[in-house]
Enzyme design. Structure first.
Site, mmCIF file in Angstrom:
data_model
loop_
_atom_site.group_PDB
_atom_site.id
_atom_site.type_symbol
_atom_site.label_atom_id
_atom_site.label_comp_id
_atom_site.label_asym_id
_atom_site.label_seq_id
_atom_site.Cartn_x
_atom_site.Cartn_y
_atom_site.Cartn_z
ATOM 1 N N LYS A 88 0.857 -1.194 0.000
ATOM 2 C CA LYS A 88 0.000 0.000 0.000
ATOM 3 C C LYS A 88 0.887 1.236 0.000
ATOM 4 C CE LYS A 88 -4.494 0.312 2.160
ATOM 5 N NZ LYS A 88 -5.176 0.405 3.464
HETATM 6 C C1 E4P Z 1 -8.481 1.133 3.247
HETATM 7 O O1 E4P Z 1 -7.641 0.416 2.752
HETATM 8 C C2 E4P Z 1 -8.342 1.831 4.546
HETATM 9 O O2 E4P Z 1 -7.696 0.965 5.434
HETATM 10 C C3 E4P Z 1 -9.662 2.165 5.206
HETATM 11 O O3 E4P Z 1 -10.758 1.836 4.396
HETATM 12 C C4 E4P Z 1 -9.715 3.499 5.843
HETATM 13 O O4 E4P Z 1 -10.991 3.735 6.353
HETATM 14 P P1 E4P Z 1 -11.327 4.827 7.449
HETATM 15 O O5 E4P Z 1 -11.654 6.099 6.759
HETATM 16 O O6 E4P Z 1 -12.526 4.269 8.162
HETATM 17 O O7 E4P Z 1 -10.132 4.937 8.341
#
Ligand code: E4P
Length: 219
Positions: A88
């Site tokens: 990521k």
């Molecule tokens: C995606 O890969 C992220 O980990 C996640 O969806 C972030 O979500 P949030 O806005 O609830 O932190």
């Protein structure tokens, strides 16, 4: 549509994997911190629980450091699970440079913190395997998050772009339905929301009625 679970909680991942509905996992530094597990524990166990792309986030900010960190992560995973390692990378100019290098070396990438269709288009052009538009965080600031999914899907279909769209930052079950209706490839869903997707009050009431009536049946 594929369903990934958005968590680093190993017990939750194990339970949800046993339901046969998981196609992958996404994590981020916040989720790892919240899980109570160390990062070493997470990366040691997570690949044994789900056979699908598992996103692990780098925390470096410059492209050469991101690439170095990504390669170290890949090398730390046993060979038989490496096909599932997905790095990521945050959506920045440095992130794009790292994605270009990693994709040329055959390492899967998931460009995260995407908040516009333009960012998604650039990530795809750099060679991202996945892009993660965060819809809930857009909703939080009063912008219709799902709108960018519609735009990204239209653009990716227009140009046969192979990068898969992961609808991220999902806040409720309706987000999952909307993502599927728009043809998104994947929704990454927190465990609590997956549990909400399973239940319906009429299902519970129906089971109770059948069980009560069964007691009245002569056996
Ligand atoms: C995606 O890969 C992220 O980990 C996640 O969806 C972030 O979500 P949030 O806005 O609830 O932190």
């Amino acid at each position: 549509m594929k369903i990934f679970v958005d968590t680093a909680d190993l017990n939750e991942i194990k339970e949800l994997a046993s339901w046969g509905i998981l196609d992958g996992v996404t994590t981020n530094p916040t989720l790892v911190a919240k899980s109570g597990y160390s990062f070493t524990e997470v990366i040691k166990k997570i690949f044994t629980l789900v056979d699908g792309p598992i996103s692990l986030e780098v925390v470096s900010e410059q492209a050469p450091d991101m690439v170095k960190e990504a390669k170290k992560l890949v090398a730390s995973i046993p060979q038989k699970y490496r096909k599932n390692v997905t790095i990521k990378i945050p959506m920045t100019a440095e992130g794009l440079k790292a994605v270009k290098i990693l994709s040329e070396e055959g390492i899967k990438t998931n460009v995260t913190l995407v908040f516009s269709a333009n960012q998604a288009l650039l990530a795809a052009k750099a060679g991202a395997t996945f892009v993660s538009p965060f819809i809930g965080r857009l909703d939080d600031i009063g912008q219709e998050g799902m709108q960018i999914i519609e735009e990204i899907m239209e653009i990716f279909v227009n140009y046969d772009i192979e990068t898969e769209v992961i609808v991220a930052s999902i806040r409720h079950p309706i987000h999952v339905i909307e993502a599927a209706r728009l043809g998104a490839d994947i929704a990454t869903v927190p465990p609590g929301i997956i549990r909400k997707m399973v239940t319906h009050s009429l299902t519970d009431a129906g089971i109770k009625k059948f069980l009560d009536d069964w007691k009245k049946v002569k056996k």
